[in-house]
Write a protein that holds these residues in place. Sequence first.
Motif: not given
Lengths: 552, 197, 150
Positions: A251-267
């Motif tokens: 699976g791939f998740i393609y998400t926004r680079h400009d929302m650090p909190r979003l990326r952090e939660n996904i990781d």
Amino acid sequence: MARINSAAQLEKVRKDIVLKKDPNKPCIAICGGIGCLGGREDLIRAFEKEIKKQKLEGKVDVRVTGCHGFCAQGPNIVIYPEEICYTKVKPEDAQQIISETVVGKTIVDRLVYIDPNTGEKAVHQSEIPFYKKQVRNILGMNPKIDPKSIDDYLAIGGYSSLAKALLEMKPQEVLEEVKKANLRGRGGGGFPAGLKWETARNAPAELKYVICNGHEGEPGAYMDRAIFQGNPHLIIEGLIIGGYAIGAKQGFIYTRHDMPRLRENIDIALEAAREHGFIGNDILGSGFDFDIEVHLDVGIFVSGEASALMRSIEGKAPEPRPKYTRTAVKGIWERPSNLNNVETWANVPQIIGKGADWYLGIGSEGSKGTKMISLSGNIVNSGVVEVPFGTSLKEIVYDIGGGIPNGKKLKAIHFGAAMGGSLPAELIDTPLDFDVMSKLGAAIGAGGLFVMDEDTSMVEMNRFFLEFLADESCGKCVPCREGIRQMLRILTRMSMGKGKEGDIEALEELCEVGSLASLCALGKTTSSPIYSSLRYFRNEYEASIEDKGCTV
Amino acid sequence: MSDILLTIDGKEVRAKEGMTVLNAAQSSGIFIPTLCHHEKLEPYGGCRICTVEVESRGRTNYVASCLYPVEKNLVVRTRSEKIDKIRKVLIELLLAHAPDSPQLLEMAKEYGAKSVRFGKEPSFCVLCGLCVRYCAEVKKKNAIAFVDQGPKREINFIPEIASKECWNCKECFPLCPTSYLQAAYVLTQGLVGFKNS
Amino acid sequence: MDNRRIDEIINKYDGKPNSVIMVLMDIQHENKWLPREVLEKVSNKLGVPLSEVLHIATFYKTFSLKPQGRHEVHVCTGTSCHQRGSAKILEKVQDLIGIKPGETTPDLRFSLEKGSCLGCCTLGPEIVVDGMHHSNITPDDVEAILKNYK
């Protein structure tokens, strides 16, 4: 945490988590959405500091959650166990909230929401008109969980749908359930997800992919990040179930680079899911293997277009390719690739968990389930809402959205931003429905509902949309690149009241050629807002022609 | 592999699996106008001049014939009122860049396109990409690049490579439907100061 | 940016050609811009033609091919902010710091960007400086906000 190898183990882990939790322990749930905190952490720090100061460490929890929805009244907090809602909370309120509400169990009146129409106080979310008319099957989980804690998600039954799918159902049965539920893609087109899944499943190939499109580049659309940042495991669970049904191991998740909190939660969520064995080999002892990789957009709208997105996962400039062969058959590296957006995946666990029959009970004839909508523009209660399909636009704009600010009149309701369409105020009774709205020329798109008041010039608005598209398109094909260039010229002069005789006809011709001959979905729909505003507001265009002597 | 039968402009055409509609038309002597197409290059689908009408499973669609794969019983029309309108507008949009291009003017005559329909644009380049793609795909030198996006998109010679590779090649020059490519080359040369030979 | 660090980033992705976007993004993030020699190095290391690397680096708005200012000023010009008057905010910012979107002041104090809805329409119109949102502002507020960023 050791990995979980069976449904029984999963249930035991869940029970243990629930048992360990003291339901009476006070918890301050602070909305961590960007609309509430605006990139600041000072509200969170203020509560943490105050808990220390009042020597309540370990006795009171602070939970930074995903978006609660009511952005207009943010920062929002909910205090458990009483579920008391405070709005417009400032860091300096922390002391009073902790001593009076958390410890003293009394209400701080000045922080309670007051219904502007009735003057009544609303202490709980369920009493606030904004929340009252919603059905928050998806969003409702947000205040209850810390997105960084898989335990919180497991406590509310998380990953039990995955267990059911993997251990009790064949892939074909999972697919049939999604088809039966008539889950339609929430990213824009409303295409039946089950049919797309079936195409990918039936495509002959060893390797297949499932993709979660979390690009959400449509201006004014921000519900996907609300749910993704607030409840990442829900999306991950949906994606794994989809992979199982389709026969994809990656699976791939393609998400926004400009929302650090979003990326952090996904990781963090992916790591926890891996530790628990929900991702990796032999998931839950089922023999099914699945992994997920995260890719980031790098800031251009067209990269959210399915084929462009896939090119960018391949590491190439995200130029769309013509989809004469569907990406579900030939996508990433020419392999079957099933792409759905965040909200679509978020619907999958409940369909599997509660069954298609339950799901079919929600919504309208042809559009089932709930839809998340983000309200923006000239509206009192901007924010993220979730309503069943079939809810009228009037209820959304007035009952939930609180109407138009500053005593202005409603002029139009616009969906789908630069690729969508506007409905005039007269059509306010229209139900939220994929088919009804697309017939009226205002397809739901991703679900950004933008409200325009009587002061809005439709010509200027459409000029603005074209300016956006000029910045966000790839420029590969002539009808889109040159069409945008020329339409922008025409609308720029029209918005200054200097339109020329023949400009409206030229716009119509460029719209038609663009929609027929462009290479990708973006190009084909750049004309949609102009089409719809020519349909309902043609007089404004006519008034912008200089020779006719009047301007808007 | 068995042949695929389709109809183009009422004529039955035999094609091989994997061929495009444009290939099939050309192999049976049916003319479809093109601009960004070149037989030595991968199909690109940028100019959309080769757009045709296809009828498949009861639906009519407008597709780029250079990319659309042939399929059994496909019905293709290479001219219709709508197709002619699409081509006319596309040519008019390109004439705003290159009003003197012989290739465009010839097509303009056929489709009744007027060169003054849209305001003159400063760049001659119509971004067909023939030069960029020829250099990458045939010569494997990659001396020309597409840069930027949307209406700002343009072609650039890459001086580091162009200074070494271009002086004795220039095979892309005659491919350019306008006079832009040569101008861009001379400009790069002037700016960076590499020699012609 | 030193070569060793670039190598580290490239190695993080196993030097795969399809990692070019991620590699460029990591470099952009650390270095704030992509110097020409870095692009050449990435091209050589990953075996991706410089023309393709340039195409990608100029395609996405996040990449800068010029040095960036100490502070990044972003004026949201999404639909909702536009409706609430972001054009006037942008104008004011441009007047005050003397540059247009995509540019950097000669003293490298500010870089200015516009566009890209950040999904906090409630806060609009707003400017975001170094990730900090200054919300529901009027053009008159801009000067006081920018003063804090030296």
